[in-house]
Scaffold this active site. Sequence first.
Site, PDB file in Angstrom:
ATOM      1  N   THR A 187      28.475  37.369  42.677  1.00 18.30           N
ATOM      2  CA  THR A 187      29.185  36.766  41.545  1.00 18.30           C
ATOM      3  C   THR A 187      28.528  35.467  41.078  1.00 18.30           C
ATOM      4  OG1 THR A 187      31.279  35.692  40.953  1.00 18.30           O
ATOM      5  CG2 THR A 187      30.730  35.701  43.285  1.00 18.30           C
ATOM      6  N   ASP A 188      28.771  35.127  39.812  1.00 15.68           N
ATOM      7  CA  ASP A 188      28.260  33.841  39.291  1.00 15.68           C
ATOM      8  C   ASP A 188      28.955  32.653  39.948  1.00 15.68           C
ATOM      9  OD1 ASP A 188      30.782  34.013  38.040  1.00 15.68           O
ATOM     10  OD2 ASP A 188      29.996  33.897  36.002  1.00 15.68           O
ATOM     11  N   GLU A 189      30.081  32.899  40.639  1.00 15.75           N
ATOM     12  CA  GLU A 189      30.820  31.778  41.244  1.00 15.75           C
ATOM     13  C   GLU A 189      30.039  31.108  42.374  1.00 15.75           C
ATOM     14  OE1 GLU A 189      34.939  31.885  41.710  1.00 15.75           O
ATOM     15  OE2 GLU A 189      35.267  33.205  40.010  1.00 15.75           O
TER      16      GLU A 189
ATOM     17  N   TYR B 119      36.970  31.784  48.072  1.00 17.22           N
ATOM     18  CA  TYR B 119      36.410  33.064  47.597  1.00 17.22           C
ATOM     19  C   TYR B 119      34.911  32.918  47.330  1.00 17.22           C
ATOM     20  CZ  TYR B 119      34.832  36.480  44.150  1.00 17.22           C
ATOM     21  OH  TYR B 119      34.087  37.419  43.477  1.00 17.22           O
TER      22      TYR B 119
ATOM     23  N   LYS C  78      31.728  34.757  49.243  1.00 14.48           N
ATOM     24  CA  LYS C  78      30.745  35.612  48.565  1.00 14.48           C
ATOM     25  C   LYS C  78      29.331  35.073  48.796  1.00 14.48           C
ATOM     26  CE  LYS C  78      31.235  38.719  46.298  1.00 14.48           C
ATOM     27  NZ  LYS C  78      31.263  40.164  46.667  1.00 14.48           N
TER      28      LYS C  78
ATOM     29  N   ASN D 164      39.492  29.925  28.029  1.00 13.08           N
ATOM     30  CA  ASN D 164      40.679  30.711  28.389  1.00 13.08           C
ATOM     31  C   ASN D 164      41.747  30.677  27.296  1.00 13.08           C
ATOM     32  OD1 ASN D 164      39.480  31.181  30.846  1.00 13.08           O
ATOM     33  ND2 ASN D 164      40.567  29.528  31.893  1.00 13.08           N
TER      34      ASN D 164
HETATM   35  P1  NAD Z   1      38.835  44.453  43.253  1.00 10.97           P
HETATM   36  O1  NAD Z   1      39.635  43.443  43.979  1.00 10.97           O
HETATM   37  O2  NAD Z   1      39.396  45.104  42.045  1.00 10.97           O
HETATM   38  O3  NAD Z   1      38.409  45.629  44.249  1.00 10.97           O
HETATM   39  C1  NAD Z   1      37.993  45.388  45.565  1.00 10.97           C
HETATM   40  C2  NAD Z   1      37.983  46.712  46.295  1.00 10.97           C
HETATM   41  O4  NAD Z   1      37.502  46.503  47.625  1.00 10.97           O
HETATM   42  C3  NAD Z   1      39.378  47.356  46.419  1.00 10.97           C
HETATM   43  O5  NAD Z   1      39.305  48.726  46.126  1.00 10.97           O
HETATM   44  C4  NAD Z   1      39.738  47.136  47.888  1.00 10.97           C
HETATM   45  O6  NAD Z   1      40.600  48.123  48.408  1.00 10.97           O
HETATM   46  C5  NAD Z   1      38.367  47.176  48.533  1.00 10.97           C
HETATM   47  N1  NAD Z   1      38.321  46.457  49.816  1.00 10.97           N
HETATM   48  C6  NAD Z   1      38.773  45.194  50.076  1.00 10.97           C
HETATM   49  N2  NAD Z   1      38.572  44.895  51.369  1.00 10.97           N
HETATM   50  C7  NAD Z   1      37.960  45.968  51.938  1.00 10.97           C
HETATM   51  C8  NAD Z   1      37.462  46.238  53.234  1.00 10.97           C
HETATM   52  N3  NAD Z   1      37.570  45.351  54.236  1.00 10.97           N
HETATM   53  N4  NAD Z   1      36.876  47.437  53.459  1.00 10.97           N
HETATM   54  C9  NAD Z   1      36.773  48.361  52.466  1.00 10.97           C
HETATM   55  N5  NAD Z   1      37.226  48.159  51.222  1.00 10.97           N
HETATM   56  C10 NAD Z   1      37.808  46.970  50.953  1.00 10.97           C
HETATM   57  O7  NAD Z   1      37.465  43.723  42.916  1.00 10.97           O
HETATM   58  P2  NAD Z   1      36.519  43.862  41.628  1.00 10.97           P
HETATM   59  O8  NAD Z   1      36.981  42.925  40.602  1.00 10.97           O
HETATM   60  O9  NAD Z   1      36.306  45.292  41.322  1.00 10.97           O
HETATM   61  O10 NAD Z   1      35.168  43.260  42.244  1.00 10.97           O
HETATM   62  C11 NAD Z   1      34.233  44.114  42.899  1.00 10.97           C
HETATM   63  C12 NAD Z   1      33.080  43.284  43.399  1.00 10.97           C
HETATM   64  O11 NAD Z   1      32.475  42.604  42.288  1.00 10.97           O
HETATM   65  C13 NAD Z   1      33.502  42.177  44.374  1.00 10.97           C
HETATM   66  O12 NAD Z   1      32.521  42.084  45.363  1.00 10.97           O
HETATM   67  C14 NAD Z   1      33.540  40.920  43.521  1.00 10.97           C
HETATM   68  O13 NAD Z   1      33.269  39.785  44.308  1.00 10.97           O
HETATM   69  C15 NAD Z   1      32.440  41.204  42.527  1.00 10.97           C
HETATM   70  N6  NAD Z   1      32.560  40.572  41.198  1.00 10.97           N
HETATM   71  C16 NAD Z   1      33.736  40.683  40.494  1.00 10.97           C
HETATM   72  C17 NAD Z   1      33.813  40.136  39.211  1.00 10.97           C
HETATM   73  C18 NAD Z   1      35.078  40.214  38.375  1.00 10.97           C
HETATM   74  O14 NAD Z   1      35.170  39.542  37.336  1.00 10.97           O
HETATM   75  N7  NAD Z   1      36.056  41.009  38.733  1.00 10.97           N
HETATM   76  C19 NAD Z   1      32.685  39.488  38.656  1.00 10.97           C
HETATM   77  C20 NAD Z   1      31.520  39.399  39.430  1.00 10.97           C
HETATM   78  C21 NAD Z   1      31.458  39.961  40.689  1.00 10.97           C
HETATM   79  O1  DAU Z   2      33.091  34.736  37.511  1.00 10.40           O
HETATM   80  C1  DAU Z   2      33.203  35.917  38.243  1.00 10.40           C
HETATM   81  C2  DAU Z   2      34.543  35.957  38.927  1.00 10.40           C
HETATM   82  O2  DAU Z   2      35.506  36.197  37.892  1.00 10.40           O
HETATM   83  C3  DAU Z   2      34.654  37.020  39.995  1.00 10.40           C
HETATM   84  O3  DAU Z   2      33.744  36.733  41.027  1.00 10.40           O
HETATM   85  C4  DAU Z   2      36.087  37.080  40.545  1.00 10.40           C
HETATM   86  O4  DAU Z   2      36.208  38.151  41.455  1.00 10.40           O
HETATM   87  C5  DAU Z   2      37.044  37.311  39.386  1.00 10.40           C
HETATM   88  O5  DAU Z   2      38.373  37.283  39.839  1.00 10.40           O
HETATM   89  C6  DAU Z   2      36.844  36.239  38.311  1.00 10.40           C
HETATM   90  O6  DAU Z   2      37.251  34.946  38.803  1.00 10.40           O
HETATM   91  P1  DAU Z   2      38.079  33.932  37.883  1.00 10.40           P
HETATM   92  O7  DAU Z   2      38.791  32.988  38.737  1.00 10.40           O
HETATM   93  O8  DAU Z   2      37.209  33.372  36.808  1.00 10.40           O
HETATM   94  O9  DAU Z   2      39.086  35.009  37.180  1.00 10.40           O
HETATM   95  P2  DAU Z   2      40.639  34.925  36.855  1.00 10.40           P
HETATM   96  O10 DAU Z   2      40.971  36.118  36.018  1.00 10.40           O
HETATM   97  O11 DAU Z   2      41.471  34.660  38.050  1.00 10.40           O
HETATM   98  O12 DAU Z   2      40.724  33.643  35.920  1.00 10.40           O
HETATM   99  C7  DAU Z   2      39.954  33.525  34.725  1.00 10.40           C
HETATM  100  C8  DAU Z   2      40.228  32.137  34.154  1.00 10.40           C
HETATM  101  O13 DAU Z   2      41.584  32.096  33.699  1.00 10.40           O
HETATM  102  C9  DAU Z   2      40.080  31.020  35.145  1.00 10.40           C
HETATM  103  O14 DAU Z   2      39.549  29.871  34.526  1.00 10.40           O
HETATM  104  C10 DAU Z   2      41.514  30.745  35.598  1.00 10.40           C
HETATM  105  C11 DAU Z   2      42.320  31.072  34.365  1.00 10.40           C
HETATM  106  N1  DAU Z   2      43.683  31.588  34.644  1.00 10.40           N
HETATM  107  C12 DAU Z   2      43.813  32.676  35.429  1.00 10.40           C
HETATM  108  C13 DAU Z   2      45.046  33.165  35.778  1.00 10.40           C
HETATM  109  C14 DAU Z   2      45.177  34.364  36.668  1.00 10.40           C
HETATM  110  C15 DAU Z   2      44.807  30.954  34.100  1.00 10.40           C
HETATM  111  O15 DAU Z   2      44.669  29.964  33.343  1.00 10.40           O
HETATM  112  N2  DAU Z   2      46.025  31.431  34.442  1.00 10.40           N
HETATM  113  C16 DAU Z   2      46.215  32.502  35.274  1.00 10.40           C
HETATM  114  O16 DAU Z   2      47.372  32.850  35.553  1.00 10.40           O
END
Ligand code: NAD
Ligand code: DAU
Length: 341
Positions: free
Chosen positions: A126-128, A150, A154, A249
Site C-alpha cells: 500500500t501507499d500508506e 496498519y 504492511k 474527502n
Molecule cells: P479486505 O479487508 O477487503 O480483504 C482482506 C481479505 O483477507 C479478506 O477476505 C479476509 O478474510 C482475508 N484475510 C484476513 N486475514 C487473513 C488470514 N490471516 N488468512 C487468510 N485470509 C485472511 O482488504 P482489501 O481492501 O481487499 O485489501 C487487499 C490487500 O490490498 C491488502 O493487503 C491491503 O493492505 C492492500 N491494499 C488495499 C487498498 C484499499 O484501498 N483497499 C489499497 C492498497 C493496498
Molecule cells: O491508501 C491505501 C489504503 O487506503 C489501504 O492501504 C487501506 O487498506 C484502505 O483502507 C485505505 O485506507 P484509508 O484510511 O485511506 O481508507 P478509509 O476508507 O478508511 O478512509 C479514507 C479517508 O476518509 C481517510 O482520510 C479517512 C476518511 N474517513 C474515513 C472514514 C471511514 C472519514 O473522514 N470518515 C470515515 O468514517
Amino acid sequence: MKNILVTGGAGFIGSAFVRHMVAAYPDYNIICYDKLTYAGNIDNLLSVSDEGNYRFERGDIADRAAVRHILEIYCIDTIVNFAAESHVDRSILDPDAFIHTDVVGVYILLDEGRKRGIKRFCQVSTDEVYGDIEAGHSSEDDRFLPNSPYAASKAGGELMARAYHVTYGMDTIITRGSNTYGPFQYPEKLVPFFTTEALDDKPLPVYGDGKQIRDWLHVEDHARGVDLVLHRGVAGEAYNLAGENQRCNIDITHRILELLGKPRSLIRHVPDREGHDRRYAMTAEKARALGWQRQYDFDQGLEATVDWYVSNEWWWRKIKTGEYLDFYKMQYAQRLASLEA
Ligand code: NAD
Ligand code: DAU
C-alpha cells in the site's frame, strides 16, 4: 505459472483479482485461500464459483501446517498475497490481528513458499508505507514512514518479502496500491460506508475538516495492475499502482450525496482519526513503463460504484448487522455524541 494461490481472495481487491484471472487465463488454476474474517465474503466470488479453473479453500495464512498442505495438494508455483487486516481505524482500536496477519502471516507464506521452491511471490502492499506526503509524490525507492499500526504492519510484511529476495534469492515482488474503490468493498471504508449510510439518511462522520487527500484507483485497474506486475515485473522490485486522481474527502462526500440526491446536512465533522495522514500521492511511471494503463476515469468510476451499491442492497444489507454494528458503535458513537454535547 500454472497453479496460482491467491490469498485473501475473498476480500474486496483479492476477489476482483480472482474474477479477472479466472476469466483472463483459462489455462491457469486459480486457488483462493482465505480465512473469511469479517471482511472476507464468499458472495464476492459467486460469479466464478462454477468455473473449472477456480477452487476455494478456507484457512489462515499464519497457519503453517495448513499453508504447507495447500501448497502441496495444489502443486502451487505462484503466490499472490492480498490477505490482510486492512482497515486503519480497526488497527488503532486493536493492532493485534494486524501483526498476526500482515506480519506473521506474510512471513509464514514466504517461508513455506521458499521451502517448496515456488517460482514467484507477489506481496500486495500500500501507499500508506510512505506515510504522510506533504508535497510531491512518493517513488518506489523513497523511505518508509508508516504512521498507523496498519501501515507499519504492511511495511513489516513487505520488508520481509524484500529480505527473502535479498537473503535467499527468492523471486518476490511488491505492488503498492493507492486508495481503491469499486463494487464489493466492505462498507467500513469511505466510499461504501458513506454511500450506504446516506441511502438510509444516516449521518456521515467526516474526520476533522475533511481536507485530507487520497489518490483514488478503481478496483479493476488495481487488479489488472497486480496481474501485469506479476507477469512482467522484475524480481526484487516494488511497483507503485497509483490512481493519479487526488481528491479531498469532503469533495468525494459532496459528490456521493449529489449522486444520491441527498442533502449535505447529513455531514457531521467529527473528531479526527488519531495520527491521521493528511495526504498520499505516488508516481506511477514505473508500472506504466511495464505497460499498465488505467481504464477508469474517476468521475465515471465513482458514479458507477455508487450505482452498484444502490442496486445491490442484497450484498451490503446483510453485512451491516452483528459485528459490523459493534464496530460502528466503538468507532462512531462517542464521536457523534461529542457533537451534541
Ligand atoms: P479486505 O479487508 O477487503 O480483504 C482482506 C481479505 O483477507 C479478506 O477476505 C479476509 O478474510 C482475508 N484475510 C484476513 N486475514 C487473513 C488470514 N490471516 N488468512 C487468510 N485470509 C485472511 O482488504 P482489501 O481492501 O481487499 O485489501 C487487499 C490487500 O490490498 C491488502 O493487503 C491491503 O493492505 C492492500 N491494499 C488495499 C487498498 C484499499 O484501498 N483497499 C489499497 C492498497 C493496498
Ligand atoms: O491508501 C491505501 C489504503 O487506503 C489501504 O492501504 C487501506 O487498506 C484502505 O483502507 C485505505 O485506507 P484509508 O484510511 O485511506 O481508507 P478509509 O476508507 O478508511 O478512509 C479514507 C479517508 O476518509 C481517510 O482520510 C479517512 C476518511 N474517513 C474515513 C472514514 C471511514 C472519514 O473522514 N470518515 C470515515 O468514517
